[in-house]
Design a protein around this motif. Structure first.
Motif, PDB file in Angstrom:
ATOM      1  N   PRO A  90       0.809  -1.228   0.000  1.00  0.00           N
ATOM      2  CA  PRO A  90       0.000   0.000   0.000  1.00  0.00           C
ATOM      3  C   PRO A  90       0.838   1.271   0.000  1.00  0.00           C
ATOM      4  CG  PRO A  90      -0.945  -1.598   1.506  1.00  0.00           C
ATOM      5  CD  PRO A  90       0.369  -2.178   1.038  1.00  0.00           C
ATOM      6  N   GLN A  91       1.955   1.301   0.725  1.00  0.00           N
ATOM      7  CA  GLN A  91       2.772   2.510   0.780  1.00  0.00           C
ATOM      8  C   GLN A  91       3.490   2.795  -0.534  1.00  0.00           C
ATOM      9  OE1 GLN A  91       3.106  -0.164   2.739  1.00  0.00           O
ATOM     10  NE2 GLN A  91       5.251  -0.778   2.938  1.00  0.00           N
ATOM     11  N   ALA A  92       3.587   1.807  -1.429  1.00  0.00           N
ATOM     12  CA  ALA A  92       4.275   2.009  -2.712  1.00  0.00           C
ATOM     13  C   ALA A  92       3.303   2.159  -3.880  1.00  0.00           C
ATOM     14  CB  ALA A  92       5.235   0.854  -2.975  1.00  0.00           C
ATOM     15  N   ARG A  93       2.017   2.123  -3.607  1.00  0.00           N
ATOM     16  CA  ARG A  93       1.046   2.282  -4.699  1.00  0.00           C
ATOM     17  C   ARG A  93       1.153   3.684  -5.274  1.00  0.00           C
ATOM     18  NH1 ARG A  93      -3.449  -1.326  -1.753  1.00  0.00           N
ATOM     19  NH2 ARG A  93      -2.253  -3.260  -1.991  1.00  0.00           N
ATOM     20  N   GLY A  94       1.093   3.755  -6.582  1.00  0.00           N
ATOM     21  CA  GLY A  94       1.268   5.027  -7.261  1.00  0.00           C
ATOM     22  C   GLY A  94       2.730   5.335  -7.568  1.00  0.00           C
ATOM     23  N   SER A  95       3.626   4.430  -7.184  1.00  0.00           N
ATOM     24  CA  SER A  95       5.069   4.635  -7.396  1.00  0.00           C
ATOM     25  C   SER A  95       5.540   4.191  -8.771  1.00  0.00           C
ATOM     26  CB  SER A  95       5.860   3.862  -6.341  1.00  0.00           C
ATOM     27  OG  SER A  95       5.721   2.456  -6.560  1.00  0.00           O
ATOM     28  N   GLY A  96       4.676   3.481  -9.485  1.00  0.00           N
ATOM     29  CA  GLY A  96       5.077   2.910 -10.766  1.00  0.00           C
ATOM     30  C   GLY A  96       5.520   1.464 -10.646  1.00  0.00           C
ATOM     31  N   ALA A  97       5.432   0.887  -9.443  1.00  0.00           N
ATOM     32  CA  ALA A  97       5.883  -0.497  -9.244  1.00  0.00           C
ATOM     33  C   ALA A  97       5.047  -1.491 -10.053  1.00  0.00           C
ATOM     34  CB  ALA A  97       5.863  -0.862  -7.761  1.00  0.00           C
ATOM     35  N   ALA A  98       3.729  -1.327 -10.048  1.00  0.00           N
ATOM     36  CA  ALA A  98       2.876  -2.251 -10.817  1.00  0.00           C
ATOM     37  C   ALA A  98       3.193  -2.147 -12.307  1.00  0.00           C
ATOM     38  CB  ALA A  98       1.399  -1.964 -10.559  1.00  0.00           C
ATOM     39  N   GLN A  99       3.319  -0.925 -12.799  1.00  0.00           N
ATOM     40  CA  GLN A  99       3.665  -0.709 -14.209  1.00  0.00           C
ATOM     41  C   GLN A  99       5.003  -1.348 -14.528  1.00  0.00           C
ATOM     42  OE1 GLN A  99       2.076   1.520 -16.768  1.00  0.00           O
ATOM     43  NE2 GLN A  99       3.464   0.342 -18.038  1.00  0.00           N
ATOM     44  N   ALA A 100       5.981  -1.191 -13.636  1.00  0.00           N
ATOM     45  CA  ALA A 100       7.312  -1.757 -13.872  1.00  0.00           C
ATOM     46  C   ALA A 100       7.257  -3.284 -13.904  1.00  0.00           C
ATOM     47  CB  ALA A 100       8.289  -1.280 -12.798  1.00  0.00           C
ATOM     48  N   LEU A 101       6.469  -3.887 -13.016  1.00  0.00           N
ATOM     49  CA  LEU A 101       6.335  -5.343 -13.013  1.00  0.00           C
ATOM     50  C   LEU A 101       5.679  -5.832 -14.309  1.00  0.00           C
ATOM     51  CD1 LEU A 101       5.320  -5.787  -9.285  1.00  0.00           C
ATOM     52  CD2 LEU A 101       7.301  -6.902 -10.376  1.00  0.00           C
ATOM     53  N   ILE A 102       4.618  -5.156 -14.715  1.00  0.00           N
ATOM     54  CA  ILE A 102       3.938  -5.566 -15.951  1.00  0.00           C
ATOM     55  C   ILE A 102       4.830  -5.324 -17.165  1.00  0.00           C
ATOM     56  CG2 ILE A 102       1.984  -5.056 -17.476  1.00  0.00           C
ATOM     57  CD1 ILE A 102       0.282  -4.776 -14.898  1.00  0.00           C
ATOM     58  N   ASP A 103       5.559  -4.230 -17.188  1.00  0.00           N
ATOM     59  CA  ASP A 103       6.491  -3.987 -18.297  1.00  0.00           C
ATOM     60  C   ASP A 103       7.542  -5.091 -18.370  1.00  0.00           C
ATOM     61  OD1 ASP A 103       5.173  -1.679 -19.058  1.00  0.00           O
ATOM     62  OD2 ASP A 103       6.645  -0.320 -18.150  1.00  0.00           O
ATOM     63  N   ALA A 104       8.056  -5.515 -17.222  1.00  0.00           N
ATOM     64  CA  ALA A 104       9.043  -6.603 -17.201  1.00  0.00           C
ATOM     65  C   ALA A 104       8.417  -7.900 -17.698  1.00  0.00           C
ATOM     66  CB  ALA A 104       9.610  -6.782 -15.796  1.00  0.00           C
ATOM     67  N   LEU A 105       7.159  -8.127 -17.355  1.00  0.00           N
ATOM     68  CA  LEU A 105       6.474  -9.332 -17.842  1.00  0.00           C
ATOM     69  C   LEU A 105       6.217  -9.263 -19.341  1.00  0.00           C
ATOM     70  CD1 LEU A 105       4.039  -9.872 -14.872  1.00  0.00           C
ATOM     71  CD2 LEU A 105       5.802 -11.463 -15.658  1.00  0.00           C
ATOM     72  N   LYS A 106       5.912  -8.071 -19.852  1.00  0.00           N
ATOM     73  CA  LYS A 106       5.741  -7.924 -21.305  1.00  0.00           C
ATOM     74  C   LYS A 106       7.043  -8.245 -22.034  1.00  0.00           C
ATOM     75  CE  LYS A 106       3.785  -4.106 -22.676  1.00  0.00           C
ATOM     76  NZ  LYS A 106       3.348  -2.694 -22.709  1.00  0.00           N
ATOM     77  N   THR A 107       8.156  -7.791 -21.475  1.00  0.00           N
ATOM     78  CA  THR A 107       9.458  -8.104 -22.073  1.00  0.00           C
ATOM     79  C   THR A 107       9.705  -9.607 -22.025  1.00  0.00           C
ATOM     80  OG1 THR A 107      10.350  -5.941 -21.491  1.00  0.00           O
ATOM     81  CG2 THR A 107      11.944  -7.706 -21.865  1.00  0.00           C
ATOM     82  N   ARG A 108       9.424 -10.221 -20.893  1.00  0.00           N
ATOM     83  CA  ARG A 108       9.604 -11.677 -20.760  1.00  0.00           C
ATOM     84  C   ARG A 108       8.722 -12.406 -21.764  1.00  0.00           C
ATOM     85  NH1 ARG A 108      11.275 -15.154 -16.423  1.00  0.00           N
ATOM     86  NH2 ARG A 108      11.035 -17.258 -17.191  1.00  0.00           N
TER      87      ARG A 108
END
Length: 148
Positions: A90-108
């Motif tokens: 919850p404290q990291a929501r809005g930080s871009g972490a979800a986007q970064a994880l999904i971007d890494a999965l798209k690359t994978r």
């Protein structure tokens, strides 16, 4: 906030457990130590299909996780990737972490030759769905379960 995404590492166990416990609580799923130990073992077993990524902030703290696996798509005669779990503290929501994880999965997914990256979420998970709506296309498919 700087976010780095990398594969889950053996040294991440304690922080990963904290995140995974919070993920289960978010979905009101009762989860035991043994269940977490099983998933942890899958993440570190090269013969198992489940893989894990973590999002790490600039201070080195794990702030998110993603568990995913390949799956066969017989009708498409192709492989796809399924994102089983995605959670950001919850404290990291809005930080871009979800986007970064999904971007890494798209690359994978591209590296693996998968034809699709797919996931589900709860109907009432409005915050996540608003992010997902910007990243992916909601399908018309309805999901069914039979508990065994």
């Amino acid at each position: 906030m700087t976010i780095i995404v990398r594969p889950v590492d053996a040294a991440d166990r304690t922080e990963w457990e904290t995140l995974y416990r919070a993920y289960a609580a978010f979905y009101e799923v009762e989860q035991t130590e043994q269940m977490r130990a099983t998933v942890w073992s899958w993440l570190h077993d090269p013969a198992h299909t489940t893989n894990g990524l973590v999002a790490v902030d600039g201070g080195g703290t794990l702030v998110g996780l993603a568990h995913f696996r390949p799956f066969e798509r017989p009708l498409a005669a192709a492989m796809g990737g399924f994102l089983d779990d995605l959670f950001v503290s919850p404290q990291a929501r809005g930080s871009g972490a979800a986007q970064a994880l999904i971007d890494a999965l798209k690359t994978r997914a591209a590296d693996e030759g998968w034809s699709v990256l797919r996931w589900i979420t709860a109907q009432d998970n409005y915050r996540a769905r608003s992010a997902y709506d910007k990243l992916a296309t909601q399908t018309a498919w309805v999901t069914y379960d039979i508990q065994i």
